[in-house]
Design a protein around this motif. Structure first.
Motif, short mmCIF file in Angstrom:
data_model
loop_
_atom_site.label_atom_id
_atom_site.label_comp_id
_atom_site.label_asym_id
_atom_site.label_seq_id
_atom_site.Cartn_x
_atom_site.Cartn_y
_atom_site.Cartn_z
N GLU A 12 -1.23 -4.63 10.35
CA GLU A 12 -1.46 -6.69 10.43
C GLU A 12 -2.13 -6.69 11.78
O GLU A 12 -1.57 -6.08 12.35
N LEU A 57 2.19 -4.57 4.24
CA LEU A 57 0.48 -4.93 4.69
C LEU A 57 0.77 -5.94 4.18
O LEU A 57 0.61 -6.79 3.22
N ASP A 58 -0.47 -6.37 5.53
CA ASP A 58 -1.09 -7.98 5.30
C ASP A 58 -1.83 -8.01 4.42
O ASP A 58 -2.28 -7.57 3.98
N ILE A 59 -1.71 -8.90 3.35
CA ILE A 59 -3.08 -10.12 2.41
C ILE A 59 -4.22 -10.06 3.58
O ILE A 59 -5.01 -9.50 2.82
N GLY A 66 -6.66 -7.06 1.84
CA GLY A 66 -5.46 -6.49 1.64
C GLY A 66 -5.05 -5.81 0.00
O GLY A 66 -4.47 -4.65 0.07
N THR A 67 -5.22 -6.74 -0.82
CA THR A 67 -5.51 -6.35 -1.85
C THR A 67 -5.95 -4.98 -2.88
O THR A 67 -5.94 -3.90 -3.37
N CYS A 70 -4.85 -1.85 -0.67
CA CYS A 70 -3.19 -1.21 -1.93
C CYS A 70 -3.84 -0.90 -2.46
O CYS A 70 -2.91 0.48 -2.62
N ALA A 84 3.87 -6.15 0.52
CA ALA A 84 2.47 -6.46 1.18
C ALA A 84 3.49 -7.68 1.29
O ALA A 84 5.04 -8.17 1.00
N THR A 86 2.29 -11.65 3.51
CA THR A 86 1.92 -12.17 2.69
C THR A 86 2.52 -14.09 3.31
O THR A 86 3.33 -14.23 3.50
N MET A 97 -1.83 -9.19 -6.51
CA MET A 97 -1.62 -7.34 -5.53
C MET A 97 -0.53 -6.63 -6.12
O MET A 97 -0.80 -5.17 -6.41
N ALA A 102 0.96 -2.79 -5.41
CA ALA A 102 1.93 -3.20 -5.03
C ALA A 102 3.58 -2.77 -5.39
O ALA A 102 3.71 -3.51 -6.38
N TYR A 105 6.33 -7.87 -3.28
CA TYR A 105 5.60 -8.75 -2.22
C TYR A 105 7.04 -9.49 -1.38
O TYR A 105 7.54 -10.69 -1.86
#
Length: 210
Positions: A12, A57-59, A66-67, A70, A84, A86, A97, A102, A105
């Motif tokens: 992040e 994980l920040d997108i 982030g996609t 991932c 994820a 976000t 994602m 992922a 989410y």
């Protein structure tokens, strides 16, 4: 027998979010925060030599979305779970994602307890998506064409992009870093489901935003 603690890392780039997440995780006896990283490269380098149970994980990361991060993690470290984190509630972003592997989410405004629950749920393969996100994900296809909700800053950058301003020019004009400009550009493209500035301008014009 000593109870196994879940090893977790945070990826992040906003320090205030990192501080909040770190505080929550450090207060959980069953979790071990092994590190936080502001960019994908450092996080992937860490994962290459450290077994990790969960990645938060920040997108909207700088340099690499982030996609994509991932997808790399799930291809190279199959036992590592990815959640994820976000502010995005666009159907296309959620779907990308999930398609990239992922395991969970979560919106960044989620509660402490929901975050902790989500971590244990992904470890047990029982993750339940928030009701707000379920509504978006399973909404009728026609709703896909609705006008994206933009922040004030995104509107400013969209206008400047439409005027042909480069990232460097936008950075100077708005007194923000070029990385921040690029992050906003990527977010705009995700919201409009396009891959380049020309398509972004065309779609924004079609929706009456320019």
């Amino acid at each position: 027998m000593k109870e196994h603690k879940l090893s977790i890392i945070i990826v992040e780039d906003h320090s205030i979010v990192v501080e909040g997440l770190s505080s929550i995780l450090r207060n959980e006896e069953r979790m071990n925060l092994k590190g936080s990283f502001s960019n994908a490269e450092d996080a992937l380098q860490f994962l290459a030599s450290n077994t990790t149970d969960v990645v938060l994980l920040d997108i909207g990361l700088p340099e690499m979305p982030g996609t994509e991060v991932c997808r790399i993690i799930k291809n190279q470290y199959r036992s590592t779970k990815v959640i994820a984190l976000t502010n995005h509630t666009e159907k296309s972003v959620i779907q990308e994602m999930l398609e990239n592997g992922a395991d969970g989410y979560l919106l960044k405004n989620t509660s402490k307890q929901d975050l902790v629950n989500a971590i244990f749920q992904v470890m047990n393969n029982t993750f339940i998506m928030q009701a707000e996100l379920q509504k978006v994900l399973f909404a009728p296809a026609a709703m896909k064409e609705s006008v994206p909700r933009l922040t004030t800053r995104e509107k400013e950058i969209l206008l400047l992009v439409s005027e042909g301003a480069t990232t460097a020019v936008i950075s100077r004009q708005l007194f923000i870093s070029t990385q921040t400009v690029e992050t906003h550009r990527r977010n705009l493209m995700q919201k409009f489901e396009v891959n380049n500035s020309a398509a972004l301008i065309r779609k924004a014009t079609e929706k009456g935003l320019l």
